[in-house]
Design an enzyme around this catalytic site. Structure first.
Site, mmCIF file in Angstrom:
data_model
loop_
_atom_site.group_PDB
_atom_site.id
_atom_site.type_symbol
_atom_site.label_atom_id
_atom_site.label_comp_id
_atom_site.label_asym_id
_atom_site.label_seq_id
_atom_site.Cartn_x
_atom_site.Cartn_y
_atom_site.Cartn_z
ATOM 1 N N LYS A 112 0.818 -1.214 0.000
ATOM 2 C CA LYS A 112 0.000 0.000 0.000
ATOM 3 C C LYS A 112 0.850 1.262 0.000
ATOM 4 C CE LYS A 112 -4.020 -2.337 1.800
ATOM 5 N NZ LYS A 112 -3.581 -3.713 2.147
HETATM 6 C C1 LIG Z 1 -4.223 -4.832 1.669
HETATM 7 C C2 LIG Z 1 -3.398 -6.042 1.488
HETATM 8 C C3 LIG Z 1 -3.787 -7.074 0.619
HETATM 9 C C4 LIG Z 1 -5.104 -7.032 -0.127
HETATM 10 O O1 LIG Z 1 -5.103 -6.013 -1.090
HETATM 11 P P1 LIG Z 1 -6.501 -5.519 -1.737
HETATM 12 O O2 LIG Z 1 -6.130 -4.404 -2.623
HETATM 13 O O3 LIG Z 1 -7.347 -5.091 -0.571
HETATM 14 O O4 LIG Z 1 -7.070 -6.675 -2.433
HETATM 15 C C5 LIG Z 1 -2.935 -8.133 0.429
HETATM 16 N N1 LIG Z 1 -1.763 -8.222 1.096
HETATM 17 C C6 LIG Z 1 -1.358 -7.254 1.939
HETATM 18 C C7 LIG Z 1 -0.059 -7.420 2.650
HETATM 19 C C8 LIG Z 1 -2.153 -6.131 2.168
HETATM 20 O O5 LIG Z 1 -1.747 -5.182 3.011
#
Ligand SMILES: *Cc1c(COP(=O)(O)O)cnc(C)c1O
Length: 495
Positions: A112
């Site tokens: 993210k």
């Molecule tokens: C948020 C997250 C996900 C899932 O991503 P989405 O965009 O919500 O599908 C997968 N792995 C990690 C480590 C995350 O932080």
């Protein structure tokens, strides 16, 4: 080509990307989508020498057309600098036909960071463009990683306040520590008695509460979102898939035009949706492999076309995917229906009223772009061990969910297409489960001792950003009932 953004539910006409970034979610409750998906240019294949920032700029320019090249270039420069622990920003590690795209070298060790490093700069510019003088309140629900990423990205940005709600139980100790010890300016962090879906629902209901928005408006505040419903987060995520393909071309790991699969561990369907956009823009992609954990609502959807959120919620070893209501699926439904807003409105109404909907036969046909699978906690731990034994590669629990589903896919289909797996978090964010997967003794050890164990066993250095976490003082202590979220916002904003 000028691109505007409109709601998946189709009510309020279309607006410039800067306006969509400020609003986060459309007034009718829908999500913003571009009114046309741009194509990668013809010289795309020849861009193999571009670095991460070049590719990011290229994607942003084609999707966020109300910004100038100079403005976007400035944002990219501020976002993708030394706060990423790898010069390539999102390096690719190859093992035969399998490639791990490491998206976790940012300041909080999860994917993210890639989008949340740039969103604050895009937002700041958007405010200027739209001549908004109000103070922006970023409201975020987090399954663990968005929260700290948002705190990291937004704190210190002038004219922005950030409020993060996380589920008090069900995130890793490292994730919790990262948030409750955060000393950013103008930030507020609160745990809630509930799970991520409760947090997300609470945030959405604040967004949809017109009276409350008016109250905030009268107090000179405007709400925006750091969740993947915001196009300002979604679009930057497209860049790393395109960049990964460039990296493969450059090293002659693929021939120009050769298709690859992309496997993504999925919760809110944001990261994999960015891969879907990349495909729609012309990136040579065969299958999008959608990997869930035991909260396998998306697996069922892919298999049957029925979305049903009424099921047991499980806290798993991949907590950032512990989600039963995948917000971004609304965008996929929009495309599967042939961009038919009426259909989307109807499905979302059903979801709201009955917690369940079924897509039409013709929509189901569109799902052939995807392969859905899920991994249980046991399967995740098992492939963490196998990944290390067979490839010498250490992966976190989320990445392992995708690796497990990729293995199922291979066994199922015999498809030998080269596959990119999105590695979404550092193994050091979930040291307990990773150590167990590797067969190490974890008895009685806390997360920090487990990090030492992991480092000792694998020879991988503990990332600087989590090293000092243990002794950092807790500064946020609020835990509230899920029904109290609005009051919590009011308390912080003094309205
Ligand atoms: C948020 C997250 C996900 C899932 O991503 P989405 O965009 O919500 O599908 C997968 N792995 C990690 C480590 C995350 O932080």
């Amino acid at each position: 080509m000028r691109i505007n953004y409109k709601s998946t539910r189709g009510n309020n006409g279309s607006i410039a990307s800067s306006a969509a970034i400020i609003r986060g979610i459309a007034e009718d409750g829908g999500l913003y989508v571009p009114d046309c998906i741009p194509r990668l240019g013809e010289h795309f294949d020849k861009m193999t020498d571009s670095n991460y920032s070049d590719t990011a700029l290229y994607i942003l320019r084609s999707c966020l057309t109300d910004f100038t090249e100079e403005e976007l270039s400035d944002c990219v420069g501020k976002a993708y600098d030394s706060k990423f622990g790898d010069d390539e920003v999102t390096p690719l590690r190859g093992f035969g036909n399998l490639f791990f795209l490491e998206l976790y070298h940012g300041p909080t060790l999860a994917f993210k960071d890639v989008a949340l490093s740039i969103l604050p700069h895009l937002l700041k510019l958007s405010l200027k463009k739209q001549e908004v003088t109000k103070e922006v309140v970023i409201l975020a629900a987090t399954s663990g990683d968005t929260g700290v990423s948002a705190l990291e990205g937004f704190s210190g940005i002038e004219g922005v306040r950030t409020i993060v709600f996380y589920p008090e139980r069900g995130i890793s100790e490292i994730q919790r520590k990262q948030m409750v010890t955060h000393r950013g300016k103008n930030v507020h962090v609160a745990g809630i008695e509930g799970n991520f879906d409760d947090a997300q629902k609470g945030v959405k209901s604040i967004f949809n509460d017109e009276e409350y928005r008016e109250l905030l408006d009268n107090n000179n505040y405007i709400l925006s979102s750091a969740n993947s419903i915001n196009v300002g987060r979604l679009i930057p995520q497209i860049a790393y898939y395109v960049h990964a393909y460039h990296a493969m071309l450059k090293r002659k790991w693929v021939k120009p035009g050769e298709k690859v699969n992309i496997a993504v561990p999925t919760g809110n369907f944001g990261n994999i949706l960015a891969a879907y956009y990349a495909k729609r823009m012309g990136l040579p992609v065969n299958k999008l492999i959608c990997a869930s954990n035991e909260n396998n609502v998306l697996y069922d959807y892919m298999r049957t076309g029925i979305y049903n959120r009424y099921r047991y919620f499980r806290n798993t070893c991949s907590p950032s995917m512990d989600i039963l209501v995948s917000s971004n699926l609304e965008r996929l439904n929009y495309y599967l229906s042939g961009e038919d807003e009426e259909t989307v409105r109807c499905l979302m109404k059903k979801l709201d009223a009955f917690g369940r909907y079924e897509i039409t036969q013709s929509m189901k046909e569109g799902l052939k772009d995807f392969y859905g699978g899920f991994a249980t906690d046991n399967e995740i731990l098992e492939v963490i061990g196998k990944g290390y034994d067979e490839l010498g590669y250490v992966m976190d629990t989320h990445t392992a969910a995708a690796y497990s589903v990729y293995r199922q896919y291979k066994a199922d289909t015999d498809d030998g297409t080269k596959t990119i797996i999105a590695a979404t978090a550092s193994p050091y964010k979930f040291p307990g489960s990773v150590c167990r997967g590797l067969g190490l003794d974890t008895e009685g050890l806390d997360d920090f001792q487990l990090m030492e164990q992991l480092s000792l066993y694998t020879g991988m250095e503990i990332p600087q950003v989590v090293k000092g976490l243990k002794d950092r003082e807790q500064v946020h202590r609020t835990v509230c009932d899920k029904a109290e979220m609005k009051n919590e916002v009011s308390r912080f904003l003094k309205v």
